[in-house]
Design a protein around this motif. Structure first.
Motif, PDB file in Angstrom:
ATOM      1  N   HIS A  56      39.342  46.681 -12.868  1.00 15.62           N
ATOM      2  CA  HIS A  56      39.815  46.068 -14.106  1.00 15.62           C
ATOM      3  C   HIS A  56      39.022  44.791 -14.408  1.00 15.62           C
ATOM      4  CE1 HIS A  56      42.824  45.390 -17.230  1.00 15.62           C
ATOM      5  NE2 HIS A  56      42.917  44.135 -16.813  1.00 15.62           N
ATOM      6  N   ILE A  57      38.858  43.939 -13.408  1.00 15.38           N
ATOM      7  CA  ILE A  57      38.115  42.688 -13.592  1.00 15.38           C
ATOM      8  C   ILE A  57      36.645  42.975 -13.898  1.00 15.38           C
ATOM      9  CG2 ILE A  57      37.251  40.646 -12.365  1.00 15.38           C
ATOM     10  CD1 ILE A  57      40.041  40.542 -11.002  1.00 15.38           C
ATOM     11  N   ILE A  58      36.040  43.920 -13.179  1.00 14.51           N
ATOM     12  CA  ILE A  58      34.641  44.268 -13.441  1.00 14.51           C
ATOM     13  C   ILE A  58      34.497  44.834 -14.851  1.00 14.51           C
ATOM     14  CG2 ILE A  58      32.747  45.806 -12.772  1.00 14.51           C
ATOM     15  CD1 ILE A  58      33.780  45.534  -9.861  1.00 14.51           C
ATOM     16  N   HIS A  59      35.462  45.643 -15.269  1.00 13.46           N
ATOM     17  CA  HIS A  59      35.423  46.227 -16.616  1.00 13.46           C
ATOM     18  C   HIS A  59      35.507  45.120 -17.679  1.00 13.46           C
ATOM     19  CE1 HIS A  59      35.552  49.883 -19.022  1.00 13.46           C
ATOM     20  NE2 HIS A  59      36.436  49.304 -19.810  1.00 13.46           N
ATOM     21  N   TYR A  60      36.383  44.147 -17.479  1.00 15.77           N
ATOM     22  CA  TYR A  60      36.513  43.053 -18.438  1.00 15.77           C
ATOM     23  C   TYR A  60      35.254  42.179 -18.459  1.00 15.77           C
ATOM     24  CZ  TYR A  60      41.398  43.540 -19.930  1.00 15.77           C
ATOM     25  OH  TYR A  60      42.558  43.959 -20.517  1.00 15.77           O
ATOM     26  N   LEU A  61      34.673  41.910 -17.299  1.00 15.49           N
ATOM     27  CA  LEU A  61      33.423  41.140 -17.262  1.00 15.49           C
ATOM     28  C   LEU A  61      32.298  41.898 -17.971  1.00 15.49           C
ATOM     29  CD1 LEU A  61      33.478  39.720 -13.618  1.00 15.49           C
ATOM     30  CD2 LEU A  61      33.707  38.427 -15.755  1.00 15.49           C
ATOM     31  N   GLY A  62      32.199  43.187 -17.699  1.00 15.39           N
ATOM     32  CA  GLY A  62      31.201  44.010 -18.372  1.00 15.39           C
ATOM     33  C   GLY A  62      31.421  44.033 -19.874  1.00 15.39           C
ATOM     34  N   ALA A  63      32.687  44.097 -20.293  1.00 18.62           N
ATOM     35  CA  ALA A  63      32.993  44.094 -21.728  1.00 18.62           C
ATOM     36  C   ALA A  63      32.562  42.782 -22.375  1.00 18.62           C
ATOM     37  CB  ALA A  63      34.484  44.330 -21.942  1.00 18.62           C
ATOM     38  N   ALA A  64      32.788  41.675 -21.690  1.00 16.34           N
ATOM     39  CA  ALA A  64      32.377  40.381 -22.238  1.00 16.34           C
ATOM     40  C   ALA A  64      30.860  40.318 -22.389  1.00 16.34           C
ATOM     41  CB  ALA A  64      32.882  39.254 -21.345  1.00 16.34           C
ATOM     42  N   ILE A  65      30.143  40.791 -21.384  1.00 18.17           N
ATOM     43  CA  ILE A  65      28.681  40.765 -21.446  1.00 18.17           C
ATOM     44  C   ILE A  65      28.175  41.706 -22.528  1.00 18.17           C
ATOM     45  CG2 ILE A  65      26.556  41.272 -20.170  1.00 18.17           C
ATOM     46  CD1 ILE A  65      28.121  40.427 -17.612  1.00 18.17           C
ATOM     47  N   ILE A  66      28.769  42.888 -22.621  1.00 19.42           N
ATOM     48  CA  ILE A  66      28.297  43.860 -23.616  1.00 19.42           C
ATOM     49  C   ILE A  66      28.627  43.392 -25.034  1.00 19.42           C
ATOM     50  CG2 ILE A  66      30.147  45.577 -23.970  1.00 19.42           C
ATOM     51  CD1 ILE A  66      27.925  47.650 -23.138  1.00 19.42           C
ATOM     52  N   LEU A  67      29.749  42.689 -25.227  1.00 24.14           N
ATOM     53  CA  LEU A  67      30.037  42.119 -26.549  1.00 24.14           C
ATOM     54  C   LEU A  67      28.999  41.069 -26.917  1.00 24.14           C
ATOM     55  CD1 LEU A  67      33.932  41.843 -26.567  1.00 24.14           C
ATOM     56  CD2 LEU A  67      32.500  43.361 -27.948  1.00 24.14           C
ATOM     57  N   GLY A  68      28.594  40.258 -25.947  1.00 28.99           N
ATOM     58  CA  GLY A  68      27.532  39.292 -26.195  1.00 28.99           C
ATOM     59  C   GLY A  68      26.219  39.978 -26.539  1.00 28.99           C
ATOM     60  N   LEU A  69      25.912  41.062 -25.830  1.00 28.38           N
ATOM     61  CA  LEU A  69      24.693  41.824 -26.113  1.00 28.38           C
ATOM     62  C   LEU A  69      24.751  42.433 -27.512  1.00 28.38           C
ATOM     63  CD1 LEU A  69      21.983  42.901 -25.021  1.00 28.38           C
ATOM     64  CD2 LEU A  69      23.248  44.854 -24.105  1.00 28.38           C
ATOM     65  N   PHE A  70      25.914  42.983 -27.894  1.00 26.88           N
ATOM     66  CA  PHE A  70      26.072  43.536 -29.243  1.00 26.88           C
ATOM     67  C   PHE A  70      25.872  42.455 -30.305  1.00 26.88           C
ATOM     68  CE2 PHE A  70      29.085  47.237 -27.929  1.00 26.88           C
ATOM     69  CZ  PHE A  70      28.008  47.910 -27.386  1.00 26.88           C
ATOM     70  N   ALA A  71      26.417  41.270 -30.069  1.00 34.65           N
ATOM     71  CA  ALA A  71      26.250  40.171 -31.024  1.00 34.65           C
ATOM     72  C   ALA A  71      24.774  39.796 -31.146  1.00 34.65           C
ATOM     73  CB  ALA A  71      27.089  38.970 -30.593  1.00 34.65           C
ATOM     74  N   TYR A  72      24.084  39.726 -30.011  1.00 30.49           N
ATOM     75  CA  TYR A  72      22.651  39.409 -30.017  1.00 30.49           C
ATOM     76  C   TYR A  72      21.865  40.469 -30.790  1.00 30.49           C
ATOM     77  CZ  TYR A  72      17.855  39.405 -28.286  1.00 30.49           C
ATOM     78  OH  TYR A  72      16.493  39.438 -28.204  1.00 30.49           O
TER      79      TYR A  72
END
Length: 161
Positions: A56-72
């Motif tokens: 769950h924690i790894i999934h949330y961390l990955g989601a945060a990083i991927i949202l940043g990548l999508f924004a970029y």
């Protein structure tokens, strides 16, 4: 680099995207108790995969990083790539599916907040939608990769009048 093949501005971004989606898919399936049931957690070094809170924690961390990548990537496309390239239909399909994944993911995060309550039917709809959209994205990405349909194409040059 041939931008007709991919939207991503550099190879490192492409590999980061692939890595993040692999992690997100693995930890997303880890939210369902399948790794212990099918003995994946018994593989040496994979014991952590049966722990719901770890995945769950790894999934949330990955989601945060991927949202940043999508924004970029959205900013990169809007500010520079869009002038020379346009999204192909395959790119639009990917973008729309990814938007659905992000939207259902955000609702799933809200569902986990202590003061937010959804009906069981709506919760199941969101959960299944998130899973179906992810499977649809993986299928579309595989199809578009095999058929070599990239995200973008060159804009047609302006015709002289």
């Amino acid at each position: 680099m041939n931008r007709d093949k991919v939207l991503l501005p550099g190879k490192w971004v492409r590999w980061l995207f692939v890595f993040l989606f692999t992690v997100m898919a693995f930890t997303g399936f880890g939210q369902m108790p399948i790794f212990k049931r099918y003995y994946i957690a018994d593989i040496p070094g994979m014991g952590w995969s049966a722990d719901f809170f770890t995945t769950h924690i790894i999934h949330y961390l990955g989601a945060a990083i991927i949202l940043g990548l999508f924004a970029y990537l959205a900013a990169e496309y809007a500010l520079s790539i869009r002038r020379r390239y346009s999204l192909r239909p395959a790119g639009w399909v990917r973008v729309l599916i990814l938007a659905g994944i992000v939207a259902t993911g955000i609702v799933r995060v809200l569902k986990n907040l202590p003061d937010v309550t959804f009906s069981p039917g709506f919760t199941m709809f969101i959960d299944i939608s998130h899973l179906v959209l992810m499977m649809l994205y993986l299928s579309a990405a595989l199809l578009f990769t095999l058929t070599r349909q990239g995200w973008v194409r060159d804009r047609a040059p302006a015709r002289p009048s």
